[in-house]
Design a protein around this motif. Structure first.
Motif, PDB file in Angstrom:
ATOM      1  N   ILE A 486       0.853  -1.197   0.000  1.00  0.00           N
ATOM      2  CA  ILE A 486       0.000   0.000   0.000  1.00  0.00           C
ATOM      3  C   ILE A 486       0.885   1.242   0.000  1.00  0.00           C
ATOM      4  O   ILE A 486       1.859   1.332   0.759  1.00  0.00           O
ATOM      5  N   ASN A 487       0.580   2.167  -0.884  1.00  0.00           N
ATOM      6  CA  ASN A 487       1.258   3.471  -0.889  1.00  0.00           C
ATOM      7  C   ASN A 487       0.220   4.575  -0.754  1.00  0.00           C
ATOM      8  O   ASN A 487      -0.858   4.502  -1.358  1.00  0.00           O
ATOM      9  N   PHE A 488       0.566   5.587   0.027  1.00  0.00           N
ATOM     10  CA  PHE A 488      -0.293   6.763   0.179  1.00  0.00           C
ATOM     11  C   PHE A 488       0.357   7.896  -0.600  1.00  0.00           C
ATOM     12  O   PHE A 488       1.549   8.191  -0.401  1.00  0.00           O
ATOM     13  N   LEU A 489      -0.413   8.510  -1.506  1.00  0.00           N
ATOM     14  CA  LEU A 489       0.191   9.430  -2.476  1.00  0.00           C
ATOM     15  C   LEU A 489      -0.614  10.721  -2.609  1.00  0.00           C
ATOM     16  O   LEU A 489      -1.842  10.711  -2.507  1.00  0.00           O
ATOM     17  N   GLY A 490       0.106  11.805  -2.862  1.00  0.00           N
ATOM     18  CA  GLY A 490      -0.568  13.081  -3.109  1.00  0.00           C
ATOM     19  C   GLY A 490       0.454  14.076  -3.630  1.00  0.00           C
ATOM     20  O   GLY A 490       1.646  13.764  -3.710  1.00  0.00           O
ATOM     21  N   ARG A 491      -0.027  15.240  -3.992  1.00  0.00           N
ATOM     22  CA  ARG A 491       0.873  16.319  -4.431  1.00  0.00           C
ATOM     23  C   ARG A 491       0.684  17.525  -3.527  1.00  0.00           C
ATOM     24  O   ARG A 491      -0.387  17.711  -2.946  1.00  0.00           O
ATOM     25  N   GLY A 492       1.717  18.372  -3.484  1.00  0.00           N
ATOM     26  CA  GLY A 492       1.610  19.648  -2.772  1.00  0.00           C
ATOM     27  C   GLY A 492       1.212  19.450  -1.317  1.00  0.00           C
ATOM     28  O   GLY A 492       1.797  18.651  -0.591  1.00  0.00           O
ATOM     29  N   ILE A 493       0.186  20.153  -0.920  1.00  0.00           N
ATOM     30  CA  ILE A 493      -0.244  20.116   0.480  1.00  0.00           C
ATOM     31  C   ILE A 493      -0.729  18.724   0.905  1.00  0.00           C
ATOM     32  O   ILE A 493      -0.806  18.417   2.092  1.00  0.00           O
ATOM     33  N   HIS A 494      -1.026  17.883  -0.065  1.00  0.00           N
ATOM     34  CA  HIS A 494      -1.516  16.530   0.249  1.00  0.00           C
ATOM     35  C   HIS A 494      -0.385  15.550   0.555  1.00  0.00           C
ATOM     36  O   HIS A 494      -0.641  14.458   1.057  1.00  0.00           O
ATOM     37  N   VAL A 495       0.867  15.949   0.270  1.00  0.00           N
ATOM     38  CA  VAL A 495       2.002  15.050   0.552  1.00  0.00           C
ATOM     39  C   VAL A 495       2.103  14.770   2.062  1.00  0.00           C
ATOM     40  O   VAL A 495       2.152  13.604   2.472  1.00  0.00           O
ATOM     41  N   PRO A 496       2.135  15.814   2.918  1.00  0.00           N
ATOM     42  CA  PRO A 496       2.214  15.487   4.348  1.00  0.00           C
ATOM     43  C   PRO A 496       0.976  14.775   4.887  1.00  0.00           C
ATOM     44  O   PRO A 496       1.069  14.040   5.867  1.00  0.00           O
TER      45      PRO A 496
END
Ligand code: G6P
Length: 630
Positions: A486-496
């Motif tokens: 499982i990987n949790f992924l996002g960009r910008g403000i969603h990274v943290p």
């Protein structure tokens, strides 16, 4: 990290139920082993066990084990442990005794110079039985009692020779109506009742008996005596004259018995997730001025001019608080020209700091206010000449006291070891701070007003998000129960936020998972994507939404499963059809506030996944809520 309790009472009674109940209230501080000592006339009786006190300490078992028909006593001390020096075992569990079994001590903290002290004591003929740092304390007290000092004087002299942190309680068989406690760097409060005095590592363990407390400060000790009248006297252990310190009683505020019970919920963590609309409301309450479009942060008022001119911020924090601070970096940098670095406290305290001394504010973020790495980072920052501020939940905690000023997050008591409502309350405080900083740097009144309007909607939207997430997250956790990657992924403000989601998932499930910026996937992590993998993608409809859709395509082309968390206004968008499961969040005008909502389904997803695996949700293995050691 470790919890201590001590009770002294006017009349003999069975103190075990009270010791056990208070240790259960302190279990968030450690739960790998526990123990207690009863001062039964001139004899100290000790019982220890491996495992949590709530499950392993009860009067009948203890009576049987000690071969007693009654376990009445006037004085008792207890401890639950989170092992640091030596494995969790009966031998290493507290209380620790001197050579003759005539002094017993429970301790929370770390004695840095214990190895040297132990060597010296062994040289004098003392015999040690455990691997703990704590055990030097009863042996030192034994020596000083042997010199003819009283128990109070012996504890004071012992404390003067200790380096490190401690909250401790000591009893001696020779003083059957006395309990001596001392504090340096670890929390300790005294609860005042008519018939007894109760000492504990936290107010949480006292509120079930009384709301009247006496706080001890670092460097202080207290002698509690039940010979005749029930009395306590406070002094500074560094002061050889033992001059008395006078201290006013205070009232416990901000926590109630309701906080220390699960209520209708199956776990504290679930209760605390469902608390989030209320705790965020409390964090925001009365802290904005709509007319001025500005935040009103009373705790920072003396530093308004200073903060209006800073050019840099260091956030220092650990764990969940660090992830909140990383969101904070994104918010503050996007609303102002301040350069922000969010540092992990255990790194910050040992490295070089290049931000300009006079124009940099150091903000320590901490739920407990006692995390050792964060506290030491604050001290290090002060030594270097930086101004320091706290974003702290526990009122009067070490970090709150050490920093120059700050914002309390008002999340109330958080008991589940995996932090949930503390995170959203930290975000709420940071949103307000970011508004203040931005308004001092060119954000218009109008923009400030709109920001506040949106901020005020958050408690309601959190409630809505909880409703929207409850059933789907159960279902999705069930659906992907057997998944290996499982990987949790996002960009910008969603990274943290994806980092926080991964942290929550690991803490609760004990499964190693990854968290990456979405665009980084193709630079390595993509190798693990196959049809046995799940990618949890955070992408509400903000300015990065379109570019995120590319990454979704890429994951899909490798056969990976996708759980997408997006916003309602993305419904029907062709790019998201590729996702296997989608959860839609309420739409926000201020896109910077999405982390607050999107963390909710992620907390619930981790919760249900772990529950399906039969994990201990409130007390994950190897962890403690307040980490007061390095
Ligand atoms: C521990 C806890 C985490 C928490 C971190 C920082 O590791 O298990 O849940 O986020 O400490 O704690 P603080 O009290 O400083 O926020």
């Amino acid at each position: 990290m470790c919890g201590i309790i001590g009770i002294i009472t006017k009349k003999d009674r069975n103190l075990i139920p009270d010791i056990t109940a208070s240790l259960s209230d302190l279990e968030y501080r450690g739960y790998d082993s526990a123990g207690l000592a009863l001062l039964d006339g001139g004899v100290i009786r000790v019982y220890k066990c491996v495992g949590a006190p709530s499950q392993n300490l009860n009067s009948e078992k203890i009576k049987k084990s000690l071969g007693l028909s009654e376990t009445n006593a006037k004085v008792a001390i207890g401890h639950n442990r989170w092992a640091t020096h030596g494995e969790p075992s009966v031998i290493n569990a507290h209380p620790h005794l001197d050579c003759r079994g005539a002094v017993a001590v429970v301790h929370n903290g770390t004695i840095l110079n214990y190895a040297k002290l132990k060597e010296e004591l062994i040289g004098k003929g003392h015999v040690f039985s455990s691997e703990t740092d704590t055990e030097v304390i009863p042996h030192l007290i034994e020596d000083y009692l042997g010199e003819g000092l009283s128990l109070g004087e012996s504890v004071a002299k012992t404390c003067r020779g200790l380096e490190g942190s401690f909250g401790l309680a000591a009893v001696s068989a020779a003083s059957p109506e006395l309990l001596v406690v001392a504090k340096n760097g670890s929390p300790l409060v005294i609860g005042v009742l008519k018939e007894s005095l109760i000492v504990a590592s936290s107010q949480n363990a006292i509120i079930r008996y009384t709301d009247r407390i006496i706080s001890l400060h670092d460097g202080e000790m207290a002698e509690l005596s039940a010979g005749g009248e029930l009395v306590y006297s406070i002094s500074k252990f560094g002061d050889a004259s033992s001059a008395k310190v006078s201290r006013q009683e205070e009232k416990i505020t901000g926590i109630s018995m309701e906080d220390v019970s699960k209520g209708e919920f199956e776990t504290f963590m679930l209760k605390e997730i469902f608390d989030e609309p209320a705790s965020v409301r409390a964090a925001l309450l009365g802290r904005s001025d709509k007319n001025k479009g500005d935040a009103v942060l009373g705790g920072l008022i003396d530093y308004s001019d200073y903060l209006a001119h800073i050019s840099h911020i260091y956030f220092v924090a650990c764990g969940t608080a660090h992830n909140a601070a990383c969101v904070g970096k994104e918010i503050i940098e996007s609303l102002s020209d301040i350069i922000v670095e969010s540092a992990i406290a255990s790194e910050f305290r040992y490295r070089k700091h290049n931000f300009p001394k006079l124009d940099t504010a150091v903000f320590a973020v901490s739920q407990s206010g006692e995390t050792a790495d964060t506290l030491e980072s604050v001290k290090e920052a002060k030594r270097k000449g930086y101004k320091t501020f706290g974003i702290v939940n526990v009122v009067g905690s070490a970090i709150a006291e050490e920093t120059d000023a700050g914002i309390y997050t008002r999340a109330g008591l958080e008991i589940g070891v995996a932090s949930t409502k503390a995170f959203t309350s930290q975000l709420a405080a940071i949103y307000l701070l970011a508004l203040k900083l931005a308004r001092e740097r060119g954000m218009s009144v109008q923009k400030g007003k709109e920001y506040i309007t949106e901020l005020e909607r958050l408690p309601e939207l959190l409630k809505k998000t909880l409703e929207l997430s409850t059933e789907p997250t159960k279902e999705i956790a069930r659906l992907y129960g057997g998944i290996k990657t499982i990987n949790f992924l996002g960009r910008g403000i969603h990274v943290p936020v994806s980092a926080e989601a991964a942290l929550k998932f690991k803490e609760l499930t004990y499964i190693e998972v990854g968290s990456y910026p979405l665009g980084e996937l193709k630079h390595g992590p993509m190798a693990v994507i196959d049809k046995e993998s799940l990618s949890v993608v955070l992408s509400p409809k903000d300015e990065l939404f379109d570019i995120s859709k590319n990454s979704i395509e890429q994951i899909k082309s490798k056969g990976g499963k996708i759980f997408l968390i997006t916003s309602e206004d993305a419904r029907g968008d062709s790019g998201i059809n590729k996702a296997d499961s989608v959860l839609y969040l309420p739409v926000l005008k201020e896109k910077l506030f999405y982390p607050m909502l999107e963390v909710i389904p992620l907390q619930l997803f981790a919760y249900h996944f772990a529950k399906n695996l039969g994990r201990n949700i409130d007390k994950p293995r190897n962890l403690a809520k307040s980490v007061t050691v390095e």
